[in-house]
Design a protein around this motif. Structure first.
Motif, PDB file in Angstrom:
ATOM      1  N   MET A 306       0.816  -1.202   0.000  1.00  0.00           N
ATOM      2  CA  MET A 306       0.000   0.000   0.000  1.00  0.00           C
ATOM      3  C   MET A 306       0.855   1.260   0.000  1.00  0.00           C
ATOM      4  N   GLU A 307       2.014   1.228   0.651  1.00  0.00           N
ATOM      5  CA  GLU A 307       2.843   2.429   0.681  1.00  0.00           C
ATOM      6  C   GLU A 307       3.306   2.815  -0.721  1.00  0.00           C
ATOM      7  N   ASP A 308       3.538   1.837  -1.610  1.00  0.00           N
ATOM      8  CA  ASP A 308       3.912   2.163  -2.988  1.00  0.00           C
ATOM      9  C   ASP A 308       2.726   2.734  -3.750  1.00  0.00           C
ATOM     10  N   ILE A 309       1.555   2.138  -3.568  1.00  0.00           N
ATOM     11  CA  ILE A 309       0.358   2.633  -4.248  1.00  0.00           C
ATOM     12  C   ILE A 309       0.014   4.037  -3.773  1.00  0.00           C
ATOM     13  N   ASN A 310       0.215   4.290  -2.486  1.00  0.00           N
ATOM     14  CA  ASN A 310      -0.111   5.601  -1.930  1.00  0.00           C
ATOM     15  C   ASN A 310       0.703   6.725  -2.543  1.00  0.00           C
ATOM     16  N   ARG A 311       1.844   6.394  -3.116  1.00  0.00           N
ATOM     17  CA  ARG A 311       2.681   7.439  -3.712  1.00  0.00           C
ATOM     18  C   ARG A 311       1.975   8.124  -4.872  1.00  0.00           C
ATOM     19  N   TRP A 312       1.157   7.360  -5.606  1.00  0.00           N
ATOM     20  CA  TRP A 312       0.388   8.006  -6.677  1.00  0.00           C
ATOM     21  C   TRP A 312      -1.062   8.239  -6.285  1.00  0.00           C
ATOM     22  N   LEU A 313      -1.612   7.345  -5.455  1.00  0.00           N
ATOM     23  CA  LEU A 313      -3.027   7.457  -5.120  1.00  0.00           C
ATOM     24  C   LEU A 313      -3.316   8.691  -4.266  1.00  0.00           C
ATOM     25  N   ALA A 314      -2.417   9.057  -3.393  1.00  0.00           N
ATOM     26  CA  ALA A 314      -2.644  10.214  -2.529  1.00  0.00           C
ATOM     27  C   ALA A 314      -2.917  11.467  -3.350  1.00  0.00           C
ATOM     28  N   GLY A 315      -2.220  11.600  -4.478  1.00  0.00           N
ATOM     29  CA  GLY A 315      -2.433  12.765  -5.340  1.00  0.00           C
ATOM     30  C   GLY A 315      -3.792  12.769  -6.011  1.00  0.00           C
ATOM     31  N   TRP A 316      -4.375  11.580  -6.198  1.00  0.00           N
ATOM     32  CA  TRP A 316      -5.699  11.480  -6.791  1.00  0.00           C
ATOM     33  C   TRP A 316      -6.786  11.891  -5.797  1.00  0.00           C
ATOM     34  N   LEU A 317      -6.508  11.747  -4.503  1.00  0.00           N
ATOM     35  CA  LEU A 317      -7.554  11.844  -3.489  1.00  0.00           C
ATOM     36  C   LEU A 317      -7.495  13.124  -2.661  1.00  0.00           C
ATOM     37  N   THR A 318      -6.872  14.145  -3.181  1.00  0.00           N
ATOM     38  CA  THR A 318      -6.791  15.402  -2.437  1.00  0.00           C
ATOM     39  C   THR A 318      -8.137  16.130  -2.395  1.00  0.00           C
ATOM     40  N   SER A 319      -8.991  15.887  -3.398  1.00  0.00           N
ATOM     41  CA  SER A 319     -10.290  16.556  -3.468  1.00  0.00           C
ATOM     42  C   SER A 319     -11.302  15.611  -4.099  1.00  0.00           C
ATOM     43  N   GLU A 320     -12.474  15.466  -3.454  1.00  0.00           N
ATOM     44  CA  GLU A 320     -13.495  14.592  -4.016  1.00  0.00           C
ATOM     45  C   GLU A 320     -13.961  15.082  -5.381  1.00  0.00           C
ATOM     46  N   SER A 321     -14.215  16.365  -5.519  1.00  0.00           N
ATOM     47  CA  SER A 321     -14.720  16.899  -6.792  1.00  0.00           C
ATOM     48  C   SER A 321     -13.695  16.717  -7.904  1.00  0.00           C
ATOM     49  N   GLU A 322     -12.411  16.953  -7.598  1.00  0.00           N
ATOM     50  CA  GLU A 322     -11.380  16.766  -8.615  1.00  0.00           C
ATOM     51  C   GLU A 322     -11.244  15.290  -8.979  1.00  0.00           C
ATOM     52  N   PHE A 323     -11.381  14.422  -7.997  1.00  0.00           N
ATOM     53  CA  PHE A 323     -11.323  12.984  -8.260  1.00  0.00           C
ATOM     54  C   PHE A 323     -12.460  12.556  -9.182  1.00  0.00           C
ATOM     55  N   VAL A 324     -13.670  13.024  -8.906  1.00  0.00           N
ATOM     56  CA  VAL A 324     -14.826  12.681  -9.737  1.00  0.00           C
ATOM     57  C   VAL A 324     -14.599  13.147 -11.168  1.00  0.00           C
ATOM     58  N   ASP A 325     -14.131  14.370 -11.341  1.00  0.00           N
ATOM     59  CA  ASP A 325     -13.884  14.888 -12.693  1.00  0.00           C
ATOM     60  C   ASP A 325     -12.796  14.080 -13.398  1.00  0.00           C
ATOM     61  N   ARG A 326     -11.753  13.747 -12.667  1.00  0.00           N
ATOM     62  CA  ARG A 326     -10.637  13.014 -13.268  1.00  0.00           C
ATOM     63  C   ARG A 326     -11.068  11.635 -13.746  1.00  0.00           C
ATOM     64  N   VAL A 327     -11.766  10.895 -12.886  1.00  0.00           N
ATOM     65  CA  VAL A 327     -12.143   9.530 -13.230  1.00  0.00           C
ATOM     66  C   VAL A 327     -13.163   9.502 -14.359  1.00  0.00           C
ATOM     67  N   THR A 328     -14.196  10.332 -14.267  1.00  0.00           N
ATOM     68  CA  THR A 328     -15.268  10.285 -15.271  1.00  0.00           C
ATOM     69  C   THR A 328     -14.832  10.837 -16.624  1.00  0.00           C
ATOM     70  N   SER A 329     -13.738  11.578 -16.659  1.00  0.00           N
ATOM     71  CA  SER A 329     -13.251  12.111 -17.940  1.00  0.00           C
ATOM     72  C   SER A 329     -12.234  11.190 -18.605  1.00  0.00           C
ATOM     73  N   GLN A 330     -11.824  10.123 -17.913  1.00  0.00           N
ATOM     74  CA  GLN A 330     -10.795   9.241 -18.449  1.00  0.00           C
ATOM     75  C   GLN A 330     -11.278   7.799 -18.596  1.00  0.00           C
ATOM     76  N   LEU A 331     -12.567   7.610 -18.738  1.00  0.00           N
ATOM     77  CA  LEU A 331     -13.110   6.255 -18.827  1.00  0.00           C
ATOM     78  C   LEU A 331     -12.714   5.597 -20.147  1.00  0.00           C
ATOM     79  N   PRO A 332     -12.191   4.387 -20.104  1.00  0.00           N
ATOM     80  CA  PRO A 332     -11.857   3.674 -21.339  1.00  0.00           C
ATOM     81  C   PRO A 332     -13.120   3.124 -21.993  1.00  0.00           C
ATOM     82  N   PRO A 333     -13.018   2.622 -23.232  1.00  0.00           N
ATOM     83  CA  PRO A 333     -14.181   1.975 -23.845  1.00  0.00           C
ATOM     84  C   PRO A 333     -14.683   0.834 -22.974  1.00  0.00           C
ATOM     85  N   ALA A 334     -15.981   0.587 -23.003  1.00  0.00           N
ATOM     86  CA  ALA A 334     -16.572  -0.467 -22.176  1.00  0.00           C
ATOM     87  C   ALA A 334     -16.067  -1.840 -22.626  1.00  0.00           C
TER      88      ALA A 334
END
Length: 368
Positions: A306-334
């Motif tokens: 988890m400590e290795d994953i946290n190195r990148w994941l922590a930056g994703w989770l600084t803001s809920e609204s930014e996280f929502v925008d980031r994930v929903t704008s980068q969805l791959p094809p189904a």
């Protein structure tokens, strides 16, 4: 007559590191979707279809080992094998092509700080699905089975383990579940996260519940977002099976079977679930249900502390609204055929026809 090789034979060769040249003749676009680890690529598909030997006429490859030609469905690769055979190579075609290869698998032992438990990662290299056999003191649990039940039963028999539980982290959308049949054959309890989607008998498992097999304790951790019922399982505080919620290099997609508003709502749940996971022990080993690339026959588990994953994941989770925008704008094809696959998994049905027709295609469960 063109010689052909079946998926199980090529899988055994690669698993034993037997010298072989796997020659992928597909187009560049097909190759980038999914490939056999270690294969050589020559874009010869269209030329061979048009009756031209193309690059195969002068291709330099080792002459001291068999050559296995591969295409999507195993037809044009027969032409390739004939061209190479006429040049004197021991050439054959992979029967069924990459569709058939989607069932190929290999395994890796997962080293853990807790030596009282064993974890074997069963990797469906042809599809990117990851499943697990967890064992202690002769008892075992299987998490997210995605290959035929005999694979898990053979592993258990070799180690003299009795399969006591078969668990799913969620209702899968990219592959047909083998959990129900494995539980039946093993005489094991079938456990799924508590939900009302499925239409067959199972034992529901809720947040905080514990399962014990020998010295192994699995603690259910409800982690919705990828799907409403998604649940992770914490093993002796040494590892966590995260399903499609958290990967070693990405997070689960929240949009399958969801309109845009529902996908954003799920993403907010995913934000909370990821925060819950990332606050587990830094040394806990994250074991996801999928990999986004073909898995080599190298015995190296797809896993990360988890400590290795946290190195990148922590930056994703600084803001809920930014996280929502980031994930929903980068969805791959189904994933291909996911609506039909989900329907079958909810019903507990397994098609009598070749499952590779439904399951063919790249793994697309992660947002990276």
């Amino acid at each position: 007559m063109t010689k052909q090789i079946e998926t199980h034979t090529l899988r055994e060769w690669l698993d034993a590191h037997q010298p072989v040249t796997v020659l992928d003749i597909r187009t560049d676009d097909d190759r980038i979707q999914w490939a056999i680890p270690g294969s050589l690529h020559v874009n010869a598909y269209e030329a061979l279809q048009n009756g031209q030997p193309g690059a195969l006429a002068d291709l330099v490859i080792p002459a001291d080992r068999p050559v296995v030609a591969v295409c999507n469905a195993g037809k044009v690769s027969q032409i390739a094998a004939d061209v190479l055979a006429n040049r004197g190579f021991d050439a054959q075609s992979l029967a069924g092509g990459m569709k058939a290869w989607s069932l190929a698998w290999n395994v890796a032992d997962v080293p853990l700080a807790d030596s009282s438990v064993s974890v074997i990662q069963v990797r469906r290299t042809g599809k990117g699905c990851l499943s697990y056999v967890v064992a202690s003191d002769g008892e075992a649990a299987v998490v997210d089975p995605s290959v035929t039940p005999d694979v898990y039963l053979d592993i258990a028999q070799r180690h003299r383990w009795s399969v006591r539980y078969v668990l799913e982290t969620h209702i899968h959308a990219d592959h047909l579940s083998r959990a129900r049949e494995l539980a039946r054959q093993a005489g094991a309890a079938l456990l799924l996260p508590a939900q009302d989607r499925t239409r067959f008998a199972f034992a529901p498992i809720a947040d905080g519940e514990l399962l014990r097999a020998g010295n192994a304790t699995l603690r259910a951790l409800h982690t919705p977002g990828h799907s409403d019922e998604s649940t992770s399982y914490v093993l002796n505080e040494a590892a966590v099976f995260t399903g499609d919620t958290l990967f070693t290099n990405g997070v689960g997609r929240p949009d399958l079977h969801a309109d845009p508003d529902a996908a954003r709502a799920r993403t907010r749940f995913l934000f909370k679930s990821l925060n819950r996971l990332r606050h587990l022990s830094p040394q806990i080993v994250v074991l996801p249900a999928h990999a986004s690339e073909p898995i080599a026959f190298d015995g190296r588990p797809i896993a990360a502390p988890m400590e290795d994953i946290n190195r990148w994941l922590a930056g994703w989770l600084t803001s809920e609204s930014e996280f929502v925008d980031r994930v929903t704008s980068q969805l791959p094809p189904a994933p291909s055929n996911f609506v039909r696959i989900v329907a079958l998994n909810e019903a507990g049905d397994f098609p009598t026809s070749d499952p590779t027709e439904l399951e063919a295609g790249a793994n697309r469960c992660a947002v990276t």
